[in-house]
Design an enzyme around this catalytic site. Structure first.
Site, PDB file in Angstrom:
ATOM      1  N   SER A   1      50.250  37.321  43.599  1.00 51.20           N
ATOM      2  CA  SER A   1      49.881  38.774  43.739  1.00 51.20           C
ATOM      3  C   SER A   1      48.622  39.086  44.227  1.00 51.20           C
ATOM      4  O   SER A   1      47.638  38.345  44.267  1.00 51.20           O
ATOM      5  CB  SER A   1      50.219  39.473  42.238  1.00 51.20           C
ATOM      6  OG  SER A   1      49.034  39.112  41.296  1.00 51.20           O
ATOM      7  N   LYS A   2      48.274  40.223  44.234  1.00 55.69           N
ATOM      8  CA  LYS A   2      47.003  40.878  44.921  1.00 55.69           C
ATOM      9  C   LYS A   2      46.014  40.272  44.360  1.00 55.69           C
ATOM     10  O   LYS A   2      44.699  40.007  44.849  1.00 55.69           O
ATOM     11  CB  LYS A   2      46.883  42.231  44.579  1.00 55.69           C
ATOM     12  CG  LYS A   2      47.972  43.290  45.432  1.00 55.69           C
ATOM     13  CD  LYS A   2      47.112  43.721  46.826  1.00 55.69           C
ATOM     14  CE  LYS A   2      48.109  44.287  47.782  1.00 55.69           C
ATOM     15  NZ  LYS A   2      48.651  43.380  48.950  1.00 55.69           N
TER      16      LYS A   2
END
Ligand code: GLU
Length: 486
Positions: free
Chosen positions: A245-246
């Protein structure tokens, strides 16, 4: 054997994720080796989440990566009639049926399933509706969904090219929806209809779709087509094995671009996420052509691949070093522009200067962003001196005198190329009875504000006499005002 046909079928609901890009790459490698056709399909039947600008971005990302396709892009939203036609055919053949059950009427079954931690399976309430019952629902104004009549017994076997046989008990597969009440097909239906109609021979896609495959196989059988082969490629996980994820850094191709990666590096890096070229062992650097020559689905790993930023950085710096210089300059220009180092269009002479700067700096830069950052002093004078450098080199006894003498010597030089500057420095250090380093270190700090970088004489030649002398004088004044005991 018929021509190999593969497809990459992204949903335009966001930027191209590294997982999606890697799927596209594996399809590309496979089909180029097989000499077949690569179809690009846009899965845009989720009208709420799909956006036209994401389609443009997906296409731009694929092009930037160099993953060209032979057919498409076909948009599912342009093929809605096909799905309706095929679904109606299944209804007419009694392989599918309309279901009028409301969300509310299925709610209790759903909550019971949740309570028992089981997946909700549609109980088949509308399987055997009479024409009169259907008519009555119709009159009530209920828009039905269409469900596929699926077998209650037996096993559906997915013969996966990567994982071998994966078995799914049909008892766990309900009569799932193929057309929603708004008339749009579900993913499972649209996807397999397309794969079949488009003559796709190999469906190579992410592992997360493996559980959809038995449903699609049942659809294919109902539709009366032969199955394509399936290959589910492993997930890409973060180093802590969580979902990428980010917070793990860049995850989309666009972000990797903005961070200043080169497409060849990203491609090379992604290929090794889940694929081992085998024989040859240690080799890690491959061109797209070399990779497709060697690519083999049998050598795709079953286990998840771990995303490793350091390795990508290493690969990128490798490609930065070996890249064709003009190509590197072209790739770097937007980054230099962003940092206001250059302005396009570039005059020939500015292009030549930029080319030399990049050639000098590229050895030490991991990304194009770093390349532009490391080139700052070639374009601007307003940099600060590195604090540690000041303490180490500027505060040393006699530095001011050395720098002033160096400036004076350089001023006298006829030609200001690398060799001339270097020999001037060497003879000056001899005259002064000091090591060349004693001159070089403060000079570097004076000219660049930094303590490390490309060869100093190369920097001097690039900056030219005027700037070099000016910066040396400025540094001498700085030392006098800031570094000497008064
Ligand atoms: N649109 C689906 C996705 O982006 C494609 C799945 C498939 O390849 O069948 O995940």
């Amino acid at each position: 054997m018929s021509e190999v046909r593969v497809r990459f079928a992204p949903s335009p609901t966001g930027e191209l994720h590294i997982g999606g890009a890697r799927t596209a790459l594996f399809n590309y490698l496979f089909v180029r080796k097989a000499g077949g056709k690569f179809v690009l399909r846009i899965d845009d039947t989720d009208l709420e989440r799909s956006r036209a600008d994401y389609i443009d971005k997906l296409i731009a990302s694929l092009r930037w990566l160099g993953l060209d396709w032979d057919e498409g892009p076909y948009c599912q939203s342009n093929r809605l009639e096909e799905y309706t036609r095929e679904a109606e055919r299944l209804v007419a053949e009694k392989k599918a049926y309309r279901c009028y059950c409301s969300v509310e009427s299925l709610a209790s079954g759903r909550s019971a399933a949740r309570r028992d931690s089981k997946a909700f399976l549609y109980p088949g309430s509308c399987r055997n509706l009479s024409a009169a019952e259907e008519e009555a629902f119709h009159k009530e104004g209920i828009s039905p969904v269409i469900r596929l009549l699926t077998p209650d017994q037996g096993t559906t076997v997915v013969k996966d090219e990567v994982r071998g046989e994966v078995r799914f008990e049909n008892i766990n597969i309900d009569d799932f929806i193929i057309v929603k009440s708004n008339g749009l097909p579900t993913y499972n239906f649209a996807s397999i209809v397309d794969d079949l109609q488009m003559g796709i021979t190999h469906v190579i896609r992410a592992e997360e779709h493996l559980t959809n495959t038995p449903r699609q196989q049942i659809c294919a059988a109902a539709l009366g087509y032969d199955l394509p082969l399936f290959a589910h490629v492993p997930m890409i996980l973060a180093p802590d094995r969580s979902k990428l994820s980010k917070r793990h850094g860049a995850t989309s191709v666009e972000e990797f671009y903005s961070e200043g990666h080169l497409p060849e590096a990203l491609i090379n890096y992604m290929a090794l996420l889940g694929w081992s070229p085998g024989a040859g062992g240690e080799e890690e650097i491959f061109t797209l052509e070399e990779m497709s020559e060697r690519f083999d689905l049998q050598k795709v790993n079953k286990t998840a691949a771990i995303y490793d930023v350091t390795k990508l950085g290493w690969m990128n710096s490798h490609y930065m070093r070996v890249y064709d210089l003009d190509k590197l300059v072209e790739a770097a220009i937007p980054f230099f522009e962003q940092k206001e180092l250059v302005k396009t269009p570039l005059e020939e002479q500015d292009y030549c200067y930029l080319k030399q700067v990049i050639d000098a700096v590229r050895e030490r830069a991991k990304t194009l962003v770093e390349l532009a950052e490391a080139s700052f002093y070639f374009y601007h004078d307003n940099f600060n001196y590195d604090d540690k450098g000041v303490n180490k080199h500027f505060r040393k006894e006699n530095t001011v005198e050395f720098i002033r003498q160096a400036a004076a010597k350089l001023r006298q030089l006829e030609s200001f190329d690398k060799e001339a500057v270097e020999s001037q420095y060497r003879s000056l250090s001899e005259e002064l009875g000091i090591s060349t380093g004693r001159l070089i270190h403060p000079t570097r700090l004076a000219l660049t504000g930094r303590t490390a970088g490309p060869g100093l004489f190369e920097i001097m030649a690039l900056l030219g006499r005027e700037k070099t002398v000016e910066r040396l004088e400025k540094a001498a004044n700085y030392i006098e005002n800031n570094c000497l005991e008064k």
